[in-house]
Design a protein around this motif. Structure first.
Motif, PDB file in Angstrom:
ATOM      1  N   LEU A 164      34.554 -42.447  47.621  1.00  0.00           N
ATOM      2  CA  LEU A 164      34.839 -43.658  46.745  1.00  0.00           C
ATOM      3  C   LEU A 164      35.578 -44.595  47.577  1.00  0.00           C
ATOM      4  N   ASN A 165      34.622 -45.601  47.840  1.00  0.00           N
ATOM      5  CA  ASN A 165      34.898 -46.846  48.791  1.00  0.00           C
ATOM      6  C   ASN A 165      35.032 -48.034  48.276  1.00  0.00           C
ATOM      7  N   GLU A 166      35.552 -49.094  48.981  1.00  0.00           N
ATOM      8  CA  GLU A 166      35.742 -50.309  48.577  1.00  0.00           C
ATOM      9  C   GLU A 166      34.682 -50.967  47.521  1.00  0.00           C
ATOM     10  N   ASP A 167      34.656 -51.514  46.487  1.00  0.00           N
ATOM     11  CA  ASP A 167      33.635 -51.995  45.713  1.00  0.00           C
ATOM     12  C   ASP A 167      32.667 -51.094  44.858  1.00  0.00           C
ATOM     13  N   ASP A 168      33.278 -49.848  45.053  1.00  0.00           N
ATOM     14  CA  ASP A 168      32.689 -48.654  44.017  1.00  0.00           C
ATOM     15  C   ASP A 168      33.051 -48.923  42.867  1.00  0.00           C
ATOM     16  N   VAL A 169      32.349 -48.660  41.741  1.00  0.00           N
ATOM     17  CA  VAL A 169      32.994 -48.541  40.421  1.00  0.00           C
ATOM     18  C   VAL A 169      33.899 -47.444  40.327  1.00  0.00           C
ATOM     19  N   PHE A 170      35.083 -47.613  39.737  1.00  0.00           N
ATOM     20  CA  PHE A 170      36.441 -46.500  39.925  1.00  0.00           C
ATOM     21  C   PHE A 170      36.023 -45.642  38.520  1.00  0.00           C
ATOM     22  N   LEU A 171      35.450 -44.619  38.811  1.00  0.00           N
ATOM     23  CA  LEU A 171      35.320 -43.536  37.629  1.00  0.00           C
ATOM     24  C   LEU A 171      36.114 -42.372  37.836  1.00  0.00           C
ATOM     25  N   ASN A 172      36.915 -41.914  36.820  1.00  0.00           N
ATOM     26  CA  ASN A 172      37.532 -40.781  36.962  1.00  0.00           C
ATOM     27  C   ASN A 172      36.750 -39.533  37.317  1.00  0.00           C
ATOM     28  N   SER A 173      35.391 -39.406  37.165  1.00  0.00           N
ATOM     29  CA  SER A 173      34.894 -38.164  37.480  1.00  0.00           C
ATOM     30  C   SER A 173      34.687 -38.228  39.106  1.00  0.00           C
ATOM     31  N   GLU A 174      34.216 -39.539  39.433  1.00  0.00           N
ATOM     32  CA  GLU A 174      34.067 -39.750  40.990  1.00  0.00           C
ATOM     33  C   GLU A 174      35.285 -39.639  41.864  1.00  0.00           C
ATOM     34  N   TRP A 175      36.534 -40.046  41.331  1.00  0.00           N
ATOM     35  CA  TRP A 175      37.787 -39.988  41.897  1.00  0.00           C
ATOM     36  C   TRP A 175      38.176 -38.483  42.116  1.00  0.00           C
ATOM     37  N   SER A 176      37.861 -37.660  40.967  1.00  0.00           N
ATOM     38  CA  SER A 176      38.320 -36.199  41.039  1.00  0.00           C
ATOM     39  C   SER A 176      37.458 -35.489  42.116  1.00  0.00           C
ATOM     40  N   LYS A 177      35.969 -35.679  42.034  1.00  0.00           N
ATOM     41  CA  LYS A 177      35.269 -35.380  42.802  1.00  0.00           C
ATOM     42  C   LYS A 177      35.384 -35.693  44.396  1.00  0.00           C
ATOM     43  N   ALA A 178      35.463 -36.835  44.608  1.00  0.00           N
ATOM     44  CA  ALA A 178      36.314 -37.137  45.934  1.00  0.00           C
ATOM     45  C   ALA A 178      37.523 -36.503  46.359  1.00  0.00           C
ATOM     46  N   LYS A 179      38.532 -36.402  45.820  1.00  0.00           N
ATOM     47  CA  LYS A 179      39.745 -35.560  45.941  1.00  0.00           C
ATOM     48  C   LYS A 179      39.215 -34.103  46.424  1.00  0.00           C
ATOM     49  N   GLN A 180      38.588 -33.536  45.745  1.00  0.00           N
ATOM     50  CA  GLN A 180      38.323 -32.038  45.611  1.00  0.00           C
ATOM     51  C   GLN A 180      37.412 -31.806  46.850  1.00  0.00           C
ATOM     52  N   GLU A 181      36.352 -32.678  47.068  1.00  0.00           N
ATOM     53  CA  GLU A 181      35.645 -32.425  48.291  1.00  0.00           C
ATOM     54  C   GLU A 181      36.392 -32.719  49.603  1.00  0.00           C
ATOM     55  N   LEU A 182      37.349 -33.782  49.706  1.00  0.00           N
ATOM     56  CA  LEU A 182      38.201 -33.907  50.809  1.00  0.00           C
ATOM     57  C   LEU A 182      39.053 -32.830  51.125  1.00  0.00           C
ATOM     58  N   LEU A 183      39.606 -32.064  50.049  1.00  0.00           N
ATOM     59  CA  LEU A 183      40.658 -31.005  50.260  1.00  0.00           C
ATOM     60  C   LEU A 183      39.589 -29.759  50.730  1.00  0.00           C
ATOM     61  N   ILE A 184      38.719 -29.564  50.317  1.00  0.00           N
ATOM     62  CA  ILE A 184      37.767 -28.551  50.641  1.00  0.00           C
ATOM     63  C   ILE A 184      37.210 -28.647  52.083  1.00  0.00           C
ATOM     64  N   ASP A 185      36.969 -29.749  52.656  1.00  0.00           N
ATOM     65  CA  ASP A 185      36.646 -30.090  53.879  1.00  0.00           C
ATOM     66  C   ASP A 185      37.729 -29.790  54.778  1.00  0.00           C
ATOM     67  N   VAL A 186      38.998 -30.062  54.231  1.00  0.00           N
ATOM     68  CA  VAL A 186      39.894 -29.698  55.354  1.00  0.00           C
ATOM     69  C   VAL A 186      40.334 -28.151  55.441  1.00  0.00           C
ATOM     70  N   LYS A 187      40.298 -27.415  54.278  1.00  0.00           N
ATOM     71  CA  LYS A 187      40.782 -26.106  54.202  1.00  0.00           C
ATOM     72  C   LYS A 187      39.528 -25.215  54.615  1.00  0.00           C
ATOM     73  N   SER A 188      38.203 -25.599  54.493  1.00  0.00           N
ATOM     74  CA  SER A 188      37.207 -24.730  54.831  1.00  0.00           C
ATOM     75  C   SER A 188      37.061 -24.263  56.477  1.00  0.00           C
ATOM     76  N   HIS A 189      37.959 -24.988  57.341  1.00  0.00           N
ATOM     77  CA  HIS A 189      37.766 -24.766  58.720  1.00  0.00           C
ATOM     78  C   HIS A 189      39.055 -24.697  59.283  1.00  0.00           C
ATOM     79  N   ALA A 190      39.762 -23.649  59.684  1.00  0.00           N
ATOM     80  CA  ALA A 190      41.144 -23.728  60.523  1.00  0.00           C
ATOM     81  C   ALA A 190      42.425 -24.133  59.444  1.00  0.00           C
TER      82      ALA A 190
END
Length: 591
Positions: A141-167
């Motif tokens: 979810l980057n600058e000038d993207d439409v702010f949607l709750n679903s995209e906000w939740s998805k972006a947070k979830q994928e970021l945390l999974i990305d960090v947790k998945s290795h190390a």
């Protein structure tokens, strides 16, 4: 009523909005130019509320009106309209039915103004700099993207999974905040992730084993203590264990509650690896019954035994019977290697009597299989085999002869279809190679075959499929085993002709030919998910050479029915050469 409201009666937007009962309101929505996705969300939200209005008293209906108003606002906010104004006007039709007129002024749709991603913990060390930058680059979810709750939740979830998945197994959010400036239509995002310490793999502990030896677990779950944790690796181990026939379920996780976890001097943490399994039954008996136009009634039974001689091996023994073929077999399977190779050894007695050629075979064989799946979902099935066989063959009108032989084979199947059991899109290609030696005259023989099929979806209910097969045998031997020659005809090859009736005629018998070529075109129309009808043209021949071929043509119509007992296939085909109409059918059930 404004023009944009005309035709937007709620009753025209989905099927159950105008009700016969007079106590249920008729709803009219003026969308005010909101995006289609937002309008769909509003419809769903208001529909759920208006369904409750029937047979309610005035006080309750008044409360439902407020709920419909609030639900519309909430639905708009989930789609980025945070400055919207919603007006619900209540009216009455001539017959006394209540109306709800929902007028929407959506305002400015909110877009992302600023994004702040911050990391803390061991992940901020220089060695992880490229990984952190990669996660920043892939933030959804980057600058000038439409702010949607679903995209906000998805972006947070994928970021945390990305960090947790290795190390960083203990990674958590320190803060996730979205500040919406509704009047400006802007949103500022603030996400802070605390990675925690790097996690390494500790001791291995297993539970749930009874008959299956522990060596099967360590065959797949292989690592050195102190190795950096990687969730993908744990998932691979779990998949490998679940793919064996020894377990009903297998789970590979890190044990955060174990007393054996260790905090190292550098602050990193070692967590034990926990493998929990549920063993499959030690024995299993399965059977299948069927009938088709090629072989008549069919029966097959298989008895399976897990864990042989306290080793992670299993055996399958069984028999299969129909009017053309009777066989008894017993195979011993070894667990797949870490690389996915599956080997087995087996013995077989096989008797065939087809179109004047009777063959009895006693064989001892070895097979090696490996199945692969690419990242795009394409499957590759490889199989290598060696067979030591003793064949006794009797052709009608001739003396019997014996062929002791050793045969090596390799087959590879490439499958790229949307559904393995009911393909409607995609293709498959199968290449088979074989080489053998007649042990009597010490001379070799060879075989190569290529088979392919393509499916194309046409609309939602029609499928066009084309299949073709070609094969060739070369031999210096006086005699070759009967399965190294080609015969065709029947339900799965050239319809309109008897099973394996196309080949080289020798007296009253039809024997295998050195060359084969078959092609088919079929158009299928699915009336429902259960019923389908088709029209087809098949052509092919098995002859001494490709130049000597005189193609046999068959064409007709077919039908298929999917039932709980198994699929039923029926084809009515006319064989142009024989000038005969034939019915091909098959029905099977497994239990």
């Amino acid at each position: 009523m404004p023009v944009r409201r005309a035709g937007l009666l709620f009753s025209l937007c989905f099927s159950q909005v105008v009700w016969a009962a007079s106590s249920t309101p008729e709803v009219i929505i003026d969308p005010g130019g909101v995006a289609p996705a937002a309008l769909s969300s509003i419809y769903e939200a208001v529909d759920a509320i208006t369904r409750l209005a029937e047979d309610q008293d005035l006080t309750e209906v008044s409360r439902l009106q407020r709920r419909a108003h609030d639900a519309t606002l909430s639905a708009l906010q989930t789609q980025g309209y945070y400055d919207a104004v919603v007006t619900l006007e209540v009216g009455e039709l001539e017959d006394g039915q209540e109306t709800w007129d929902i007028i929407i002024e959506p305002g400015i749709r909110t877009t992302v103004q600023k994004v702040m991603l911050d990391f803390s913990g061991q992940i901020t060390q220089p060695e992880f700099e490229l990984r952190v930058q990669d996660m920043r680059d892939r933030w959804l979810l980057n600058e000038d993207d439409v702010f949607l709750n679903s995209e906000w939740s998805k972006a947070k979830q994928e970021l945390l999974i990305d960090v947790k998945s290795h190390a960083f197994y203990f990674a958590r959010y320190d803060k996730t905040q979205a500040v919406v400036h509704a009047e400006e239509g802007k949103a500022d995002l603030d996400v802070r992730v605390r990675s925690g310490p790097r996690v390494r793999l500790g001791k291995l502990f297993t539970s749930g084993l009874n008959r299956v030896p522990d060596s099967l677990i360590t065959r797949y779950v292989r690592y050195e203590e102190g190795q950096v944790y990687d969730q993908a690796q744990l998932d691979d181990w779990q998949q490998a264990l679940q793919s064996t026939s020894f377990f009903r379920g297998a789970f590979v996780t890190l044990d955060t509650e174990s007393p054996y976890q260790e905090v190292r001097e550098d602050g990193e943490v070692e967590l034990p690896v926990s493998v929990r399994v549920t063993e499959a039954p030690a024995q299993r008996l399965s059977a299948s019954l069927g009938v088709d136009s090629d072989h008549g009634p069919n029966i097959e039974t298989v008895y399976r035994q897990n864990v042989i001689f306290n080793q992670p091996w299993w055996s399958e023994s069984g028999l299969g019977l129909n009017k053309h073929r009777q066989r008894v077999f017993s195979d011993l399977y070894f667990p797949p290697t870490y690389g996915g190779y599956q080997s087995s050894v087996g013995v077989l007695y096989d008797r065939e009597d087809i179109n004047g050629v009777m063959n009895r075979r006693l064989g001892l064989g070895w097979k090696l299989k490996r199945d692969l799946r690419s990242k795009t979902g394409v499957e590759y099935n490889n199989e290598w085999g060696v067979l030591a066989a003793w064949d006794k063959t009797k052709i009608v009108g001739q003396d019997p002869y014996r062929i002791p032989s050793v045969i090596g084979t390799w087959n590879i199947l490439r499958r790229d279809v949307n559904d393995i059991y009911d393909p409607r899109d995609g293709n498959l290609v199968n290449l088979g190679l074989g080489v053998g030696v007649n042990l009597d005259d010490k001379k070799p023989f060879y075989r190569a075959s290529l088979r392919g099929q393509q499916w194309w979806s046409i609309g939602k209910q029609d499928v066009l499929t084309v299949r073709a097969e070609v094969g060739k045998v070369w031999s210096k031997a006086t005699q070759v085993p009967t399965d190294f020659g080609y015969r065709t005809g029947g339900a799965r090859s050239v319809r309109g002709y008897g099973y394996d009736k196309i080949g080289i005629r020798q007296g009253d018998a039809i024997i295998g030919a050195p060359t084969l070529a078959v092609a088919s075109v079929e158009y299928i129309h699915y009336i429902t998910s259960m019923y389908g009808v088709s029209a087809f043209v098949d052509v092919g021949d098995a002859a001494e050479s490709f130049s000597a071929m005189k193609p046999y043509v068959g064409y007709g119509v077919g039908a298929s029915v999917r039932t709980p007992a198994g699929p039923i296939y029926v084809d009515l085909a006319y064989g142009q050469t024989d000038k005969r109409l034939r019915l091909h059918f098959s029905l099977g059930i497994a239990f």
